[in-house]
Design an enzyme around this catalytic site. Structure first.
Site, PDB file in Angstrom:
ATOM      1  N   THR A  66      -7.133  10.708  -0.528  1.00  8.79           N
ATOM      2  CA  THR A  66      -7.152  11.527  -1.749  1.00  8.79           C
ATOM      3  C   THR A  66      -5.860  11.405  -2.543  1.00  8.79           C
ATOM      4  O   THR A  66      -5.762  11.972  -3.605  1.00  8.79           O
ATOM      5  CB  THR A  66      -7.371  13.009  -1.382  1.00  8.79           C
ATOM      6  OG1 THR A  66      -6.372  13.416  -0.442  1.00  8.79           O
ATOM      7  CG2 THR A  66      -8.747  13.199  -0.773  1.00  8.79           C
TER       8      THR A  66
ATOM      9  N   LYS B 236       3.980  -7.076   3.894  1.00  9.50           N
ATOM     10  CA  LYS B 236       3.727  -5.675   3.581  1.00  9.50           C
ATOM     11  C   LYS B 236       3.316  -4.980   4.873  1.00  9.50           C
ATOM     12  O   LYS B 236       2.772  -5.586   5.791  1.00  9.50           O
ATOM     13  CB  LYS B 236       2.649  -5.514   2.506  1.00  9.50           C
ATOM     14  CG  LYS B 236       1.245  -5.974   2.873  1.00  9.50           C
ATOM     15  CD  LYS B 236       0.392  -5.063   3.692  1.00  9.50           C
ATOM     16  CE  LYS B 236       0.340  -3.657   3.164  1.00  9.50           C
ATOM     17  NZ  LYS B 236      -0.556  -2.793   4.054  1.00  9.50           N
TER      18      LYS B 236
ATOM     19  N   ASN C 260      -0.437  10.687   5.794  1.00  8.99           N
ATOM     20  CA  ASN C 260      -1.722  10.287   6.385  1.00  8.99           C
ATOM     21  C   ASN C 260      -2.743  11.404   6.390  1.00  8.99           C
ATOM     22  O   ASN C 260      -3.934  11.147   6.612  1.00  8.99           O
ATOM     23  CB  ASN C 260      -1.470   9.750   7.799  1.00  8.99           C
ATOM     24  CG  ASN C 260      -0.911   8.351   7.750  1.00  8.99           C
ATOM     25  OD1 ASN C 260      -1.621   7.389   7.510  1.00  8.99           O
ATOM     26  ND2 ASN C 260       0.399   8.231   7.930  1.00  8.99           N
TER      27      ASN C 260
ATOM     28  N   THR D 228      -1.571  -2.933  10.331  1.00  5.04           N
ATOM     29  CA  THR D 228      -1.989  -3.000   8.933  1.00  5.04           C
ATOM     30  C   THR D 228      -0.872  -3.670   8.144  1.00  5.04           C
ATOM     31  O   THR D 228      -0.170  -3.070   7.375  1.00  5.04           O
ATOM     32  CB  THR D 228      -2.340  -1.623   8.344  1.00  5.04           C
ATOM     33  OG1 THR D 228      -2.815  -1.833   7.025  1.00  5.04           O
ATOM     34  CG2 THR D 228      -1.196  -0.675   8.322  1.00  5.04           C
TER      35      THR D 228
ATOM     36  N   GLU E  65       5.908   4.584   7.449  1.00  7.59           N
ATOM     37  CA  GLU E  65       5.568   5.775   6.662  1.00  7.59           C
ATOM     38  C   GLU E  65       6.378   6.981   7.131  1.00  7.59           C
ATOM     39  O   GLU E  65       6.325   7.376   8.296  1.00  7.59           O
ATOM     40  CB  GLU E  65       4.073   6.063   6.785  1.00  7.59           C
ATOM     41  CG  GLU E  65       3.231   5.051   6.047  1.00  7.59           C
ATOM     42  CD  GLU E  65       1.749   5.215   6.279  1.00  7.59           C
ATOM     43  OE1 GLU E  65       0.982   4.644   5.482  1.00  7.59           O
ATOM     44  OE2 GLU E  65       1.360   5.875   7.245  1.00  7.59           O
TER      45      GLU E  65
ATOM     46  N   THR F 110       0.867  -1.181   0.000  1.00 10.70           N
ATOM     47  CA  THR F 110       0.000   0.000   0.000  1.00 10.70           C
ATOM     48  C   THR F 110       0.907   1.235   0.000  1.00 10.70           C
ATOM     49  O   THR F 110       1.392   1.648  -1.038  1.00 10.70           O
ATOM     50  CB  THR F 110      -0.977  -0.001   1.187  1.00 10.70           C
ATOM     51  OG1 THR F 110      -0.264  -0.298   2.397  1.00 10.70           O
ATOM     52  CG2 THR F 110      -2.055  -1.055   0.981  1.00 10.70           C
TER      53      THR F 110
END
Length: 407
Positions: free
Chosen positions: A407, A183, A402, A194, A280, A157
């Site tokens: 979007t 992942k 985040n 996640t 991230e 992702t």
């Protein structure tokens, strides 16, 4: 071949399809604009299977279906994974879509439906476009889509890279291989996050012990990582053992059980650390070691308390040797300890000794915090409890990613 370990050898460019009898692939079916978004792993024969799943109360539909598949006879032969859409919080329709995904994949692979597992990752609350998904599943036999690196990419992702490894070891004079892929980048927190992890081996392992072994190892690997303190709806780790290596069935009584256990633990730990490293916006992998706790469980809780602290993580990002944040995280962990026996190291720089500040060179400490891998050691006393947790720094980039995820 790569680095030689005590029990095994790391295979150069090894992956989830390195073990005998496994194949993997990935393709773009249209769930994402351009990137690969559908991956699969297939064993030539049904494999003993075990899984560990998210502790989040909102458990996504694919997890329920996969648990049902494994419960049938503790075997799985193929796994299908989509990215982009998590199929979580999607009600009865989402559950039916997960069943249909399993059925379509099983029919395409020519296996019984209960031998297929399904997994999804991505945006919560959206239904899968089943026509798009079916079109992708219909292409899995196309040789252009075969390759473990394609599988690693298709399941991502917000990850910046694929995560895979394989090792070789010897059991009963036979070469046994353990491979894996994972992942995970954000919404990562101990007790699953996640993240998806898939491990394959050609070892012959007794089904009776595979599940307990995976759970024990997960508690020391995947459940010891954090990126941002959020636990997801879709986390799952699966292990498949197809017996193609033809060793004697492995049980804890087998003379080489420890060899297998350490190999499986290494693969899971490696994948877990790669997830933490790829957090991230992360710029550094952070390892927290706790020694001298009253129990291993207490050490684990304290290590996770430190690695989960946003104040600790931001201090590391800024290379600020603010050891007070570490002490605070230890203190609010809820675990019993003697504050007068606590010592803290940043790398090899002692900053707290027996509960009070220890004079240290700020530049030397900053140097340690600027390393690609930052190590924090908390010594709590003379007891035997110990644990290690992994995470990453918290950067401005994390907020950017985040703030606009949908979007």
């Amino acid at each position: 071949m790569g680095d030689q370990q005590e029990y095994f050898t790391i295979i150069k460019n090894g992956n989830i399809a390195s073990a005998k009898g496994y194949h993997a692939g990935g393709l773009h079916c249209g769930l994402r604009k351009k990137k690969l978004d559908l991956g699969w792993v297939y064993s030539e024969v049904p494999a003993q299977a075990a899984g560990v799943y998210t502790t989040n109360a909102f458990q996504a539909a694919p997890l329920k279906v996969t648990q049902e598949s494994i419960a049938k006879e503790n075997k799985i032969q193929a796994v299908i994974v989509n990215s982009a859409i998590a199929n979580a919080c999607t009600g009865e329709q989402g559950l039916q879509d997960a069943y249909d995904m399993r059925k379509l994949f099983a029919e395409t692979m020519g296996i019984e439906e209960h031998l297929a597992a399904v997994a999804s990752t991505g945006l919560i609350g959206e239904l899968l476009p089943m026509d798009t998904l079916q079109n992708g599943i219909n292409q899995v036999h196309d040789q252009a889509h075969v390759g473990a690196e394609k599988f690693e990419t298709a399941i991502l992702t917000t990850d910046t890279k694929g995560k895979g490894i394989a090792i070789e070891l010897e059991i009963d004079g036979q070469t046994v291989t353990i491979g894996g892929a994972a992942k995970g980048s954000g919404m990562i927190h101990p007790n699953m996050a996640t993240m998806l992890g898939f491990v394959t081996t050609d070892a012959n392992v007794s089904a009776e012990y595979l599940s307990d072994t995976l759970r024990a190892i997960t508690n020391k690997s995947f459940n010891m990582i954090t990126v941002d303190g959020d636990t997801s709806t879709n986390d799952m780790v699966l292990v498949l053992a197809n017996g193609k290596a033809e060793n004697e069935a492995l049980t804890p009584e087998h003379k080489e059980w420890e060899t297998f256990y350490q190999g499986l633990k290494f693969v899971c730990e490696y994948l877990a650390k790669e997830i933490a490293r790829d957090g991230e916006g992360a710029t550094r992998l952070v390892e927290v070691q706790v020694d001298g706790a009253f129990t291993d469980e207490s050490a684990s809780t304290i290590a996770k308390s430190i690695i989960s602290s946003n104040l600790v993580k931001t201090a590391i990002h800024g290379a600020d040797a603010n050891w007070g944040r570490i002490i605070t995280a230890i203190g609010y962990s809820g675990e019993s300890l003697d504050p007068d026996k606590v010592s803290i190291y940043l790398g090899d720089v002692l900053v707290v000794e027996n509960g009070v500040p220890h004079p240290f060179d700020e530049d030397a400490a900053k140097e340690q915090l600027l390393e690609d891998e930052v190590k924090i050691l908390a010594k709590l006393g003379d007891a035997n409890g110990k644990a290690t947790a992994w995470g990453c720094d918290l950067s401005y980039e994390y907020v950017r990613i985040n703030a606009s995820y949908r979007t």
